[in-house]
Design an enzyme around this catalytic site. Structure first.
Site, PDB file in Angstrom:
ATOM      1  N   ASP A  21      66.468  24.219  28.368  1.00 24.72           N
ATOM      2  CA  ASP A  21      66.417  23.097  27.422  1.00 24.72           C
ATOM      3  C   ASP A  21      67.557  23.196  26.395  1.00 24.72           C
ATOM      4  OD1 ASP A  21      64.138  22.132  28.652  1.00 24.72           O
ATOM      5  OD2 ASP A  21      62.746  23.051  27.221  1.00 24.72           O
TER       6      ASP A  21
ATOM      7  N   ASN B 164      68.825  24.906  37.730  1.00 25.04           N
ATOM      8  CA  ASN B 164      69.085  26.340  37.904  1.00 25.04           C
ATOM      9  C   ASN B 164      69.328  26.580  39.404  1.00 25.04           C
ATOM     10  OD1 ASN B 164      66.539  26.486  39.145  1.00 25.04           O
ATOM     11  ND2 ASN B 164      65.527  27.200  37.302  1.00 25.04           N
ATOM     12  N   ARG B 165      69.637  27.830  39.743  1.00 24.80           N
ATOM     13  CA  ARG B 165      69.965  28.173  41.136  1.00 24.80           C
ATOM     14  C   ARG B 165      68.915  27.685  42.128  1.00 24.80           C
ATOM     15  NH1 ARG B 165      71.559  34.246  40.151  1.00 24.80           N
ATOM     16  NH2 ARG B 165      69.454  34.070  39.338  1.00 24.80           N
ATOM     17  N   LYS B 166      67.653  28.049  41.808  1.00 21.43           N
ATOM     18  CA  LYS B 166      66.568  27.766  42.739  1.00 21.43           C
ATOM     19  C   LYS B 166      66.395  26.250  42.904  1.00 21.43           C
ATOM     20  CE  LYS B 166      61.690  29.053  43.250  1.00 21.43           C
ATOM     21  NZ  LYS B 166      60.890  27.997  42.610  1.00 21.43           N
ATOM     22  N   GLU B 167      66.459  25.540  41.772  1.00 20.35           N
ATOM     23  CA  GLU B 167      66.295  24.084  41.831  1.00 20.35           C
ATOM     24  C   GLU B 167      67.410  23.441  42.646  1.00 20.35           C
ATOM     25  OE1 GLU B 167      64.100  23.729  37.451  1.00 20.35           O
ATOM     26  OE2 GLU B 167      66.262  23.486  37.616  1.00 20.35           O
TER      27      GLU B 167
HETATM   28  N1  LIG Z   1      68.584  37.152  32.021  1.00 21.68           N
HETATM   29  C1  LIG Z   1      69.556  36.504  31.392  1.00 21.68           C
HETATM   30  N2  LIG Z   1      70.606  37.172  30.870  1.00 21.68           N
HETATM   31  C2  LIG Z   1      71.583  36.527  30.223  1.00 21.68           C
HETATM   32  N3  LIG Z   1      71.618  35.186  30.049  1.00 21.68           N
HETATM   33  C3  LIG Z   1      70.612  34.463  30.545  1.00 21.68           C
HETATM   34  C4  LIG Z   1      69.523  35.077  31.244  1.00 21.68           C
HETATM   35  N4  LIG Z   1      68.664  34.108  31.614  1.00 21.68           N
HETATM   36  C5  LIG Z   1      69.197  32.957  31.167  1.00 21.68           C
HETATM   37  N5  LIG Z   1      70.363  33.149  30.535  1.00 21.68           N
HETATM   38  C6  LIG Z   1      71.218  32.105  29.924  1.00 21.68           C
HETATM   39  O1  LIG Z   1      70.472  30.889  29.884  1.00 21.68           O
HETATM   40  C7  LIG Z   1      71.064  29.888  30.744  1.00 21.68           C
HETATM   41  C8  LIG Z   1      69.977  29.098  31.453  1.00 21.68           C
HETATM   42  O2  LIG Z   1      69.153  29.989  32.160  1.00 21.68           O
HETATM   43  P1  LIG Z   1      68.521  29.689  33.593  1.00 21.68           P
HETATM   44  O3  LIG Z   1      69.578  29.578  34.614  1.00 21.68           O
HETATM   45  O4  LIG Z   1      67.474  30.745  33.793  1.00 21.68           O
HETATM   46  O5  LIG Z   1      67.880  28.253  33.353  1.00 21.68           O
HETATM   47  P2  LIG Z   1      66.419  27.676  33.645  1.00 21.68           P
HETATM   48  O6  LIG Z   1      65.820  28.385  34.817  1.00 21.68           O
HETATM   49  O7  LIG Z   1      66.535  26.219  33.696  1.00 21.68           O
HETATM   50  O8  LIG Z   1      65.627  28.084  32.339  1.00 21.68           O
HETATM   51  P3  LIG Z   1      64.210  27.534  31.887  1.00 21.68           P
HETATM   52  O9  LIG Z   1      63.288  28.716  32.057  1.00 21.68           O
HETATM   53  O10 LIG Z   1      64.399  27.185  30.482  1.00 21.68           O
HETATM   54  O11 LIG Z   1      63.863  26.369  32.769  1.00 21.68           O
HETATM   55  C9  LIG Z   1      71.974  30.660  31.669  1.00 21.68           C
HETATM   56  O12 LIG Z   1      73.036  29.821  32.089  1.00 21.68           O
HETATM   57  C10 LIG Z   1      72.441  31.809  30.768  1.00 21.68           C
HETATM   58  O13 LIG Z   1      73.485  31.395  29.893  1.00 21.68           O
HETATM   59 MG   LIG Z   2      65.038  24.687  33.709  1.00 24.02          MG
END
Ligand SMILES: Nc1ncnc2c1ncn2[C@@H]1O[C@H](COP(=O)(O)OP(=O)(O)OP(=O)(O)O)[C@@H](O)[C@H]1O
Ligand SMILES: [Mg+2]
Length: 328
Positions: free
Chosen positions: A272, A205-208
């Site tokens: 996931d 994700n962005r932060k990672e």
């Molecule tokens: N608030 C939101 N609104 C719409 N879509 C979302 C939202 N949050 C997550 N998604 C969808 O889920 C996908 C993965 O979310 P995110 O980028 O938050 O991944 P993550 O942080 O790895 O999640 P996780 O909590 O499972 O580790 C995004 O690319 C998007 O398609």
């Molecule tokens: Mg994740």
């Protein structure tokens, strides 16, 4: 993408075998009601009505794959304890192959046990030993993977930083896969990013992604993605951006894919779902950009469900159709 082609790919999901390697966990929900305060201490007494065991961590990736009809193999390490039995029972109920799960005496099965009264979570109890697995366990795990390597179409390395994906395990899997042209996708923990040089793709994700490069929050996300892909010699990188959808960094260009989620109830586990659908679609012969669109569609469905959830092929097909509407 044409409807027929998409249906063909979704049909292929059942023929693909994906090996998930990583930190398998058990989520336990103990649910009850509170009617009184304990005479022993000033704490509520929960009268337990039910208990639910759910696959968590890397096991949730396996659950996502199984729901999509894929053949799965899971490789991980759990304790020789009653929670380990429970975790294996949940796997078996879902017909998931557990021959790659190693039981050890010197670490507990990772459990997150919640005590819930009504809608209120009162307490969470965690069991874990996040130290790296011993060399002998690495040997066992890698040998098991080697035994099955010729059946495997793709690896998902699901790293929750709980000690299974040691530098050696990660590197040897990537090497093994390279020699056989097997896809390797990684859901990384930033501090371990260096272990995954040469993988096919990564889905931070962005932060990672920022943390993988030690950059601050203000850095341009598109620069981060490009730099990370180059630095780790990945074929591509799929950066998930929560409410902004995702960006795929391919060889020549960057594709931004917006989210179409209509209702967002619970984003837990969306990552996931993304890596499961993305890898499965890629292993089924889809172009990576199309695979990313499909993963984003699936994530749009899963965030509309409460709790850590999974999606079916039918749900993906229906939502994809409603978003892209290319077939009417
Ligand atoms: N608030 C939101 N609104 C719409 N879509 C979302 C939202 N949050 C997550 N998604 C969808 O889920 C996908 C993965 O979310 P995110 O980028 O938050 O991944 P993550 O942080 O790895 O999640 P996780 O909590 O499972 O580790 C995004 O690319 C998007 O398609
Ligand atoms: Mg994740």
């Amino acid at each position: 993408m044409e409807k027929n082609r998409l249906e063909q790919i979704l049909d292929c999901f059942g023929k693909v075998k994906v090996a998930v390697v990583g930190d398998m966990m058990l989520d336990d929900y103990i649910i009850g009601t509170v009617d009184r305060i304990s005479p022993e201490a000033p704490v509520p007494v929960v009268s337990v009505k039910k208990e639910r065991f759910v696959l968590g961590g890397a096991a949730n990736v396996v659950n996502n794959l199984a729901t999509l009809g894929a053949k799965t193999l899971c490789f991980g390490v759990i304790g020789d304890d009653s929670d380990g039995d429970r975790l294996l029972n949940v796997f078996r109920e879902k017909n998931i192959d557990v021959t790659g799960v190693i039981r050890v005496e010197d670490r507990p099965t990772i459990v997150k046990r919640r005590i819930i009264a009504g809608t209120q979570q009162l307490l969470r109890l965690d069991w874990e030993d996040a130290s790296n697995i011993r060399k002998e366990i690495e040997d066992l795990l890698l040998n098991k993977i080697k035994e099955h390597i010729d059946e495997i179409d793709a690896f998902i390395l699901s790293d929750y930083d709980k000690g299974v994906l040691t530098p050696r395990v990660a590197k040897e899997i990537i090497e093994m896969a390279k020699g056989k042209n097997i896809i390797v996708t990684v859901d990384p923990k930033p501090k371990n990013a260096q272990n995954y040089i040469g993988a096919t793709s990564m889905t931070p994700n962005r932060k990672e992604a920022m943390e993988c490069l030690g950059k601050g929050k203000d850095t341009d996300v598109l620069e981060i993605g490009k730099e990370l892909k180059e630095k780790l010699s990945l074929t591509n990188l799929l950066l998930t951006r929560s409410e902004e959808g995702m960006s795929l960094f391919g060889n020549e260009k960057i594709e931004n894919i917006p989210t179409y989620a209509k209702e967002v109830y619970d984003v837990t586990g969306a990552g996931d779902t993304v890596i499961s659908v993305y890898t499965l679609a890629g292993a089924s012969g889809m172009e990576w950009y199309e695979a990313a669109k499909l993963a984003n569609t699936a994530a749009g469905v899963v965030v509309g469900k409460m709790g850590t959830s999974t999606v079916t092929k039918e749900e993906i097909l229906e939502f994809y159709n409603s978003i892209y509407n290319e077939w009417n």
